[in-house]
Scaffold this motif. Sequence first.
Motif, PDB file in Angstrom:
ATOM      1  N   ALA A 121       0.663  -1.223   0.076  1.00 17.38           N
ATOM      2  CA  ALA A 121       0.247  -0.088   0.045  1.00 17.38           C
ATOM      3  C   ALA A 121       0.864   1.349  -0.033  1.00 17.38           C
ATOM      4  O   ALA A 121       1.895   1.247   0.605  1.00 17.38           O
ATOM      5  N   PRO A 122       0.597   2.217  -0.517  1.00 15.08           N
ATOM      6  CA  PRO A 122       1.271   3.413  -0.772  1.00 15.08           C
ATOM      7  C   PRO A 122       1.481   4.048   0.667  1.00 15.08           C
ATOM      8  O   PRO A 122       0.464   3.974   1.577  1.00 15.08           O
ATOM      9  N   ARG A 123       2.348   4.799   0.831  1.00 18.17           N
ATOM     10  CA  ARG A 123       2.893   5.222   2.280  1.00 18.17           C
ATOM     11  C   ARG A 123       2.975   6.777   1.900  1.00 18.17           C
ATOM     12  O   ARG A 123       3.286   7.193   0.726  1.00 18.17           O
ATOM     13  N   SER A 124       2.592   7.456   3.009  1.00 22.39           N
ATOM     14  CA  SER A 124       2.688   8.968   2.803  1.00 22.39           C
ATOM     15  C   SER A 124       4.022   9.577   3.081  1.00 22.39           C
ATOM     16  O   SER A 124       4.629   8.831   4.235  1.00 22.39           O
ATOM     17  N   ALA A 166       2.496  20.696  -2.339  1.00 20.12           N
ATOM     18  CA  ALA A 166       3.568  19.779  -2.170  1.00 20.12           C
ATOM     19  C   ALA A 166       3.428  18.473  -2.568  1.00 20.12           C
ATOM     20  O   ALA A 166       4.697  17.768  -2.155  1.00 20.12           O
ATOM     21  N   TRP A 167       2.211  17.793  -2.520  1.00 20.63           N
ATOM     22  CA  TRP A 167       2.452  16.648  -2.888  1.00 20.63           C
ATOM     23  C   TRP A 167       2.950  15.983  -4.175  1.00 20.63           C
ATOM     24  O   TRP A 167       2.840  16.624  -5.215  1.00 20.63           O
ATOM     25  N   ASN A 168       3.466  14.846  -4.049  1.00 23.94           N
ATOM     26  CA  ASN A 168       4.162  14.285  -5.170  1.00 23.94           C
ATOM     27  C   ASN A 168       3.260  12.948  -5.554  1.00 23.94           C
ATOM     28  O   ASN A 168       1.994  12.642  -4.684  1.00 23.94           O
ATOM     29  N   GLY A 169       3.667  12.109  -6.355  1.00 21.21           N
ATOM     30  CA  GLY A 169       2.741  11.106  -7.084  1.00 21.21           C
ATOM     31  C   GLY A 169       2.395  10.319  -5.796  1.00 21.21           C
ATOM     32  O   GLY A 169       1.397   9.418  -5.756  1.00 21.21           O
ATOM     33  N   ARG A 170       3.352   9.881  -4.973  1.00 23.41           N
ATOM     34  CA  ARG A 170       3.109   8.841  -4.045  1.00 23.41           C
ATOM     35  C   ARG A 170       2.166   9.298  -2.911  1.00 23.41           C
ATOM     36  O   ARG A 170       1.235   8.606  -2.565  1.00 23.41           O
ATOM     37  N   GLU A 171       2.096  10.616  -2.631  1.00 23.65           N
ATOM     38  CA  GLU A 171       1.354  11.311  -1.649  1.00 23.65           C
ATOM     39  C   GLU A 171      -0.057  11.287  -2.176  1.00 23.65           C
ATOM     40  O   GLU A 171      -0.982  10.923  -1.681  1.00 23.65           O
ATOM     41  N   ALA A 208      -1.387   9.043  -4.350  1.00 23.41           N
ATOM     42  CA  ALA A 208      -2.056   7.605  -4.467  1.00 23.41           C
ATOM     43  C   ALA A 208      -2.483   7.393  -2.812  1.00 23.41           C
ATOM     44  O   ALA A 208      -3.537   6.744  -2.633  1.00 23.41           O
ATOM     45  N   PHE A 209      -1.590   7.865  -1.813  1.00 22.11           N
ATOM     46  CA  PHE A 209      -1.932   7.561  -0.307  1.00 22.11           C
ATOM     47  C   PHE A 209      -3.102   8.111   0.028  1.00 22.11           C
ATOM     48  O   PHE A 209      -3.940   7.635   0.305  1.00 22.11           O
ATOM     49  N   ILE A 210      -3.337   9.312  -0.223  1.00 19.57           N
ATOM     50  CA  ILE A 210      -4.635  10.106   0.118  1.00 19.57           C
ATOM     51  C   ILE A 210      -5.760   9.604  -0.743  1.00 19.57           C
ATOM     52  O   ILE A 210      -6.769   9.397  -0.229  1.00 19.57           O
ATOM     53  N   GLU A 211      -5.727   9.373  -2.029  1.00 16.93           N
ATOM     54  CA  GLU A 211      -6.660   8.713  -2.862  1.00 16.93           C
ATOM     55  C   GLU A 211      -7.051   7.464  -2.264  1.00 16.93           C
ATOM     56  O   GLU A 211      -8.403   6.929  -2.173  1.00 16.93           O
ATOM     57  N   GLU A 212      -6.122   6.567  -1.884  1.00 18.17           N
ATOM     58  CA  GLU A 212      -6.620   5.424  -1.138  1.00 18.17           C
ATOM     59  C   GLU A 212      -7.221   5.576   0.236  1.00 18.17           C
ATOM     60  O   GLU A 212      -8.055   4.987   0.302  1.00 18.17           O
ATOM     61  N   GLN A 213      -6.633   6.559   0.938  1.00 14.98           N
ATOM     62  CA  GLN A 213      -7.528   6.829   2.214  1.00 14.98           C
ATOM     63  C   GLN A 213      -8.614   7.331   2.004  1.00 14.98           C
ATOM     64  O   GLN A 213      -9.632   6.792   2.901  1.00 14.98           O
TER      65      GLN A 213
END
Length: 84
Positions: free
Chosen positions: A1-4, A47-52, A54-59
């Motif tokens: 799972a993506p991590r923030s 400031a979000w990047n691609g990983r961030e 993905a993390f927020i979209e999953e949350q």
Amino acid sequence: APRSTAEHLVAPRDGQGDDLTRILGIGPRLTDGLHDNGIWHFDQIAAWNGREIAFIEEQLDFKGRITREKWKQQAKKLAAEKEA
């Protein structure tokens, strides 16, 4: 799972968060979800990047919307207006 990897705050800086509903696509329910994930300010979203993203979209369970609705670009503009 993506991590923030981005900054997540326990509470808004200076006790006052930005009005995240000024970003098209974010309503009161999503604002609550963002607050639950430590997001209170335009500059955090800017400031979000691609990983961030993905993390927020999953949350918040809304795949693709952040990019499609250009939250990051909107947040950058709103953060710049706030600084001015």
